[in-house]
Design an enzyme around this catalytic site. Structure first.
Site, short mmCIF file in Angstrom:
data_model
loop_
_atom_site.label_atom_id
_atom_site.label_comp_id
_atom_site.label_asym_id
_atom_site.label_seq_id
_atom_site.Cartn_x
_atom_site.Cartn_y
_atom_site.Cartn_z
N ASP A 107 1.12 6.07 -2.06
CA ASP A 107 1.27 7.42 -1.49
C ASP A 107 2.67 7.58 -0.88
OD1 ASP A 107 -0.42 6.96 1.76
OD2 ASP A 107 0.88 5.62 0.59
N ASP A 147 6.09 2.66 0.95
CA ASP A 147 5.70 2.53 -0.47
C ASP A 147 6.96 2.49 -1.33
OD1 ASP A 147 3.81 4.49 1.04
OD2 ASP A 147 2.54 3.74 -0.58
N ASN A 168 -0.19 9.62 2.75
CA ASN A 168 0.94 9.93 3.65
C ASN A 168 1.25 11.43 3.64
OD1 ASN A 168 1.60 7.44 4.77
ND2 ASN A 168 2.68 6.81 2.91
N THR A 225 -0.83 0.56 -2.21
CA THR A 225 -0.15 0.74 -0.92
C THR A 225 -0.54 2.06 -0.26
OG1 THR A 225 1.77 1.69 -2.09
CG2 THR A 225 1.85 -0.67 -1.56
N PHE A 232 -4.48 3.11 8.71
CA PHE A 232 -4.43 4.41 8.03
C PHE A 232 -5.00 4.37 6.60
CE2 PHE A 232 -2.92 8.65 7.41
CZ PHE A 232 -2.44 8.72 6.11
N ASN A 233 -4.55 3.44 5.77
CA ASN A 233 -4.96 3.45 4.36
C ASN A 233 -6.47 3.31 4.18
OD1 ASN A 233 -2.37 3.73 3.39
ND2 ASN A 233 -2.05 1.56 3.00
N HIS A 248 5.17 -2.16 6.22
CA HIS A 248 3.82 -2.46 5.75
C HIS A 248 3.75 -2.75 4.23
CE1 HIS A 248 2.43 -1.00 9.67
NE2 HIS A 248 3.06 0.13 9.47
N ASP A 249 4.06 -1.74 3.43
CA ASP A 249 3.78 -1.83 2.00
C ASP A 249 4.54 -2.91 1.25
OD1 ASP A 249 3.31 1.77 1.80
OD2 ASP A 249 1.89 0.16 2.25
O1 RIB Z 1 -0.84 1.88 7.86
C1 RIB Z 1 0.31 1.78 7.04
C2 RIB Z 1 0.04 2.35 5.70
O2 RIB Z 1 -0.24 3.74 5.80
C3 RIB Z 1 1.25 2.26 4.76
O3 RIB Z 1 0.79 2.14 3.45
C4 RIB Z 1 1.93 3.59 4.94
O4 RIB Z 1 2.68 3.98 3.78
C5 RIB Z 1 0.75 4.49 5.11
O5 RIB Z 1 0.27 4.81 3.80
CA CA Z 2 1.57 3.69 1.77
#
Ligand code: RIB
Ligand code: CA
Length: 318
Positions: A14, A19, A43, A127, A168-169, A241-242
């Protein structure tokens, strides 16, 4: 010299600044044969992240059509994150316009096509929310055997980042995550345990900027923007993160990985979307997930820097 064994890969995400950086990294991996890029709402809205994905593919000169995935989670309303990624979902530097049309196939149809046609088993790197992968597994259970593994950024064994309990994901689509974590497929999870330690400091991305090639400069500007909100939360570096979901595949030696049984909380009033590890073996279930829990930060940054250095003389039409 023996020919490098290529590893077919699908990138599903996203974009999203992190990403985008994960996909820059993936595009530099000689062993990766990127078969498809698929998008999922998270996102930002599906339209926005898909446009971003197509521009990233153009920047990286990937000769593939991006396939649009699901525009909302299996259950509940879509959550988006403009606070982190801006109104476009990838605010900051100017990017090339897409140079391939959007695929006529949906993400699920594209994933199924790649799996059917690939002689080798395919690695899926997610991701974003796991909506597309869950839909693929539900629609094509017969193709599970063509999936090598799923390397995913998502979850957190100790904490969340959107709610106290949920990352979040996973929170965007807990039912999708539940389907994936119960699929029996080999899973490698880069949760917040490792990704909040994958900190890139401003001085790190100034080194990347100083590489002075078009992609490195864009990566540095993505980090400039991403760090605006991240630093407002008190972080001294950008929580990348990704890219962990890619880096942990190509340099597992710099990560600490532990096997746990992990399940997804769907019902908790305050904990929906939590990834819960059975640390104490109370559930008496075999581990279903290789959980990446720590890393050598300096080596992570060095490999990212090296990847960004591979774009010298890269021509970008802005
Ligand atoms: O929590 C971080 C994740 O949430 C990452 O993948 C960021 O791009 C958002 O999608
Ligand atoms: Ca992401």
């Amino acid at each position: 010299m023996s020919e490098l064994k290529k590893r077919p890969v699908i990138l599903d995400g996203d974009p999203g600044h992190d990403d985008a950086i994960a996909w820059v990294l993936a595009s530099t991996v000689d062993e990766f044969d990127i078969k498809a890029i698929t998008t999922v709402a998270g996102n930002q809205t599906l339209e926005k992240v898909t446009y971003n994905a197509r521009r990233i593919a153009a920047l990286l000169k990937l000769d593939i059509e991006v396939a649009k995935g699901r525009n909302r989670p299996i259950a509940g309303d879509l959550i988006i994150a403009p606070n982190f990624h801006g109104e476009t979902g990838l605010d900051g530097p100017k990017l090339p316009e897409p140079d391939h049309k959007l695929s006529d196939l949906s993400a699920i149809e594209m994933m199924a096509k790649v799996l059917k046609e690939s002689k080798e088993k395919v690695t899926i790197i997610t991701t974003g929310a796991q909506t597309n992968v869950a839909a693929l597994l539900l629609a094509h259970p017969e193709l599970k055997e063509k999936i090598e593994m799923i390397s995913t950024m998502g979850g957190g064994l100790r904490n969340g980042n959107w709610t106290t309990g949920a990352e979040f994901n996973i929170l965007v689509d807990p039912e999708a995550a539940y389907t994936v974590y119960h699929s029996g497929l080999p899973l490698q999870m880069c949760g917040l345990d490792v990704t909040e330690r994958a900190l890139v400091y401003p001085e790190d991305w100034e080194r990347i900027r100083a590489l002075n090639n078009p992609v490195a400069k864009i990566v540095a500007e993505w980090l400039d923007f991403f760090f605006i909100h991240v630093s407002s939360l008190g972080w001294k570096g950008a929580t990348l993160h990704d890219p962990c979901a890619v880096m942990s595949l190509i340099h597992p030696e710099i990560f600490e990985i532990k096997d746990y049984y992990v399940d997804i909380e769907l019902k908790g009033e305050y904990t929906r979307g939590a990834t819960v590890a059975d640390y104490h073996g109370r559930l008496n279930k075999k581990p279903n997930c290789r959980c990446v829990v720590d890393l050598d930060r300096e080596k992570f940054v060095e490999y990212l820097y090296e990847a960004c250095g591979k774009f010298a003389d890269w021509e970008v039409n802005l």
